[in-house]
Design an enzyme around this catalytic site. Structure first.
Site, PDB file in Angstrom:
ATOM      1  N   GLY A  78       0.948  -1.159  -0.060  1.00  0.00           N
ATOM      2  CA  GLY A  78       0.007  -0.069  -0.030  1.00  0.00           C
ATOM      3  C   GLY A  78       0.910   1.444  -0.045  1.00  0.00           C
ATOM      4  O   GLY A  78       1.987   1.218   0.359  1.00  0.00           O
ATOM      5  N   GLN A  83       2.837  10.079   1.511  1.00  0.00           N
ATOM      6  CA  GLN A  83       4.433   9.373   1.715  1.00  0.00           C
ATOM      7  C   GLN A  83       5.097   9.785   0.341  1.00  0.00           C
ATOM      8  O   GLN A  83       6.469   9.668   0.613  1.00  0.00           O
ATOM      9  CB  GLN A  83       4.253   7.822   1.677  1.00  0.00           C
ATOM     10  N   CYS A 123       6.683  -0.181   7.545  1.00  0.00           N
ATOM     11  CA  CYS A 123       5.967   0.985   6.637  1.00  0.00           C
ATOM     12  C   CYS A 123       7.180   1.350   5.747  1.00  0.00           C
ATOM     13  O   CYS A 123       8.248   1.465   6.249  1.00  0.00           O
ATOM     14  CB  CYS A 123       5.617   1.888   7.874  1.00  0.00           C
ATOM     15  N   LEU A 124       7.229   1.737   4.670  1.00  0.00           N
ATOM     16  CA  LEU A 124       7.912   2.090   3.724  1.00  0.00           C
ATOM     17  C   LEU A 124       8.644   3.593   4.304  1.00  0.00           C
ATOM     18  O   LEU A 124       9.866   3.716   3.837  1.00  0.00           O
ATOM     19  CB  LEU A 124       7.532   2.339   2.329  1.00  0.00           C
ATOM     20  N   HIS A 165      -3.727   1.407   7.738  1.00  0.00           N
ATOM     21  CA  HIS A 165      -2.647   1.747   7.701  1.00  0.00           C
ATOM     22  C   HIS A 165      -2.281   3.134   6.794  1.00  0.00           C
ATOM     23  O   HIS A 165      -1.832   3.985   7.182  1.00  0.00           O
ATOM     24  CB  HIS A 165      -1.573   0.708   7.050  1.00  0.00           C
ATOM     25  N   GLU A 166      -3.095   2.999   5.658  1.00  0.00           N
ATOM     26  CA  GLU A 166      -2.966   3.951   4.848  1.00  0.00           C
ATOM     27  C   GLU A 166      -3.732   5.168   5.061  1.00  0.00           C
ATOM     28  O   GLU A 166      -3.422   6.516   4.797  1.00  0.00           O
ATOM     29  CB  GLU A 166      -3.169   3.537   3.286  1.00  0.00           C
ATOM     30  N   HIS A 169      -1.958   7.131   7.322  1.00  0.00           N
ATOM     31  CA  HIS A 169      -1.219   8.089   6.586  1.00  0.00           C
ATOM     32  C   HIS A 169      -1.689   9.453   6.248  1.00  0.00           C
ATOM     33  O   HIS A 169      -1.086  10.551   6.589  1.00  0.00           O
ATOM     34  CB  HIS A 169      -0.312   7.371   5.337  1.00  0.00           C
TER      35      HIS A 169
HETATM   36 ZN    ZN Z   1       3.247   3.373   5.753  1.00  0.00          ZN
END
Ligand code: ZN
Length: 210
Positions: A78, A83, A123-124, A165-166, A169
């Site tokens: 995702g 991000q 998480c990226l 999660h997204e 963000h």
């Molecule tokens: Zn993340």
């Protein structure tokens, strides 16, 4: 007895890389390039609430395509627009290798189950960090697709987790805010020192970073 358990869990630390962690050099190179576009911890974009998308036009479609490509190359499941430093309420995700890519615009969490599930999340934007996060197991989300059509997503398990999660963000919330104090402390130390952190004990089924 407790001693033995502790030793066992220490021994199961990921010294031996499982098969799927040995990445092809070309894939690894693409992943690095993609990750260079993703904002990491410390960047104010990750702590800022994004604004709703008002215009559904070609530039939005271009943005979705770019996000999808970066998420794919970064080996994520995702990605939220924030991000990438784009302060739009827009996310993309793919719940599984064969699942279709879904773009979600202006998501609203309409319902979440009282039933919760604890699982590891990466998480990226938090390289090297894995923490336990407890989230509702089922959710219903109202949103628009990338063309502005209303959609409703009823999701469970990994899909529900990635969506939550997204959406976090988009509100400037990170998994660090959703884990227990000890793991947050350990994660912050890893981020500061450029190391890695993960929950102690038996490794759970690990979700890909999002
Ligand atoms: Zn993340």
């Amino acid at each position: 007895m407790a001693e033995e358990e502790r030793l066992q869990s220490e021994n199961s630390a990921p010294e031996e890389e499982p098969e799927e962690h040995r990445i092809d050099p070309e894939v690894e190179a693409r992943r690095r390039v993609a990750l260079s576009h993703v904002r990491v911890f410390g960047d104010p974009a990750l702590r800022t609430k994004a604004a709703p998308v008002r215009t559904f036009d070609d530039s939005l479609l271009t943005e979705v395509a770019r996000m999808a490509a970066l998420m794919h190359d970064a080996l994520g499941v995702g990605l939220a627009a924030t991000q990438l430093g784009v302060m739009h309420r827009l996310l993309v995700y793919r719940a599984g290798a064969d699942a279709p890519l879904i773009a979600v615009v202006n998501p609203q969490l309409e319902w979440s189950s009282p039933e919760l599930e604890l699982a590891e999340e990466g998480c990226l934007s938090l390289p090297g960090v894995i923490v336990d996060v407890e989230r509702p197991l089922h959710v219903r989300i109202g949103a628009r697709d990338e063309r502005g059509e209303p959609i409703v997503i009823e999701a469970s398990g990994l899909e529900a987790r990635v969506l939550q999660h997204e959406i976090d963000h988009l509100d400037g919330v990170l998994i660090l805010d959703r884990t227990v104090k000890e793991q947050r402390k350990e994660a912050l130390r890893a981020l500061r020192e450029g190391g890695s952190s993960r929950p102690a004990g038996e490794p759970q089924l690990e979700a890909s970073p999002a």
